[in-house]
Design a protein around this motif. Structure first.
Motif: not given
Length: 271
Positions: A25-50
């Protein structure tokens, strides 16, 4: 195990808060684990797909069913790739959700292949419509037929309707004077494992008669048993009408030539 997998692996709490993501996940999205925890999993989703992903997730939580969705995830370089997201709930003895375990699988090549297939299908459909060339498949096992949209149009039938069975087609779609010829020709081709080829008339639901040219090749299994015939139907009505007109003109010229010869003979004889 999760860290060694090529897929993205994730774990959430019962209410969907992310508590674990593997390094993919980190290697692909470039997000840190801290950014991704909680509801952060929605960050890299395409706006049309969120909204689609969020709705599917809420439905899975509410009904305690598998989470399954295809969507686009943003890569660290800003590009998007298609992923298949699947998650299953871990239940306690009371049937309550404890956690969710899931994966994100890269399906970009599959989605691209689907797009290419749809493009080729659209090109083929347009080409058949322009050429008045339909395609069909006859399945030997159950004697059913599968038609392209243009095949339906040639026969004057609704493209959304079911393909007629072989016997029904003979009775309702083929000209009565040509039905037996078609059946005999096709059966002979099947018995001899040969190409089927025939020019014949069809009758549309409105009573209109059209001339068509059929040609189909047989396909067999590894033991030589017939599986199906795949072929094409070409509407040759205009060509047949042109042939008839040419034949009439030719006959007329022959008769005129005979009259001219007779007239020439009489005049010559008189002279």
């Amino acid at each position: 195990i999760a860290e060694s997998m090529p897929q993205i692996v994730w774990v959430t709490t019962a209410d969907g808060k992310t508590i674990y993501l593997n390094h993919q996940w980190v290697d692909y999205t470039g997000l840190s684990l801290e950014e991704s925890y909680g509801d952060g999993w929605l960050i890299p989703f395409h706006e049309d797909d969120k909204p689609i992903a969020w709705k599917a997730w809420n439905n899975a939580v509410a009904n305690q069913v598998e989470y399954n969705i295809e969507c686009r995830l943003r890569k660290y370089d800003g590009t998007y790739r298609w992923y298949l997201l699947r998650g299953v709930p871990k239940m306690n003895e009371k049937g309550e959700i404890l956690k969710w375990y899931g994966t994100c699988t890269d399906i970009e090549k599959i989605k691209q292949a689907e797009l290419d297939l749809r493009l080729m299908s659209r090109i083929m459909k347009n080409a058949q419509e322009i050429a008045h060339l339909g395609s069909f498949e006859y399945v030997f096992a159950d004697q059913t037929t599968i038609w392209s949209e243009e095949e339906y149009r040639i026969y004057g039938l609704d493209p959304n309707g079911p393909s007629p069975e072989y016997n029904v087609m003979l009775e309702k779609c083929i000209h009565p004077d040509d039905a037996k010829l078609l059946d005999d020709t096709f059966i002979t081709a099947m018995q001899n494992k040969q190409v089927y080829e025939l020019e014949h008339r069809i009758v549309r639901p409105d009573g209109g008669v059209r001339w068509v040219y059929d040609k189909a090749h047989p396909y067999f299994d590894q033991d030589g048993n017939l599986l199906r015939y795949v072929g094409a139907t070409l509407d040759v009505t205009d060509q047949k009408q042109a042939e008839i007109e040419r034949a009439k003109i030719t006959d007329d010229l022959i008769y005129r030539n005979r009259d001219l010869e007779q007239f020439t003979y009489i005049v010559s004889h008189n002279l």
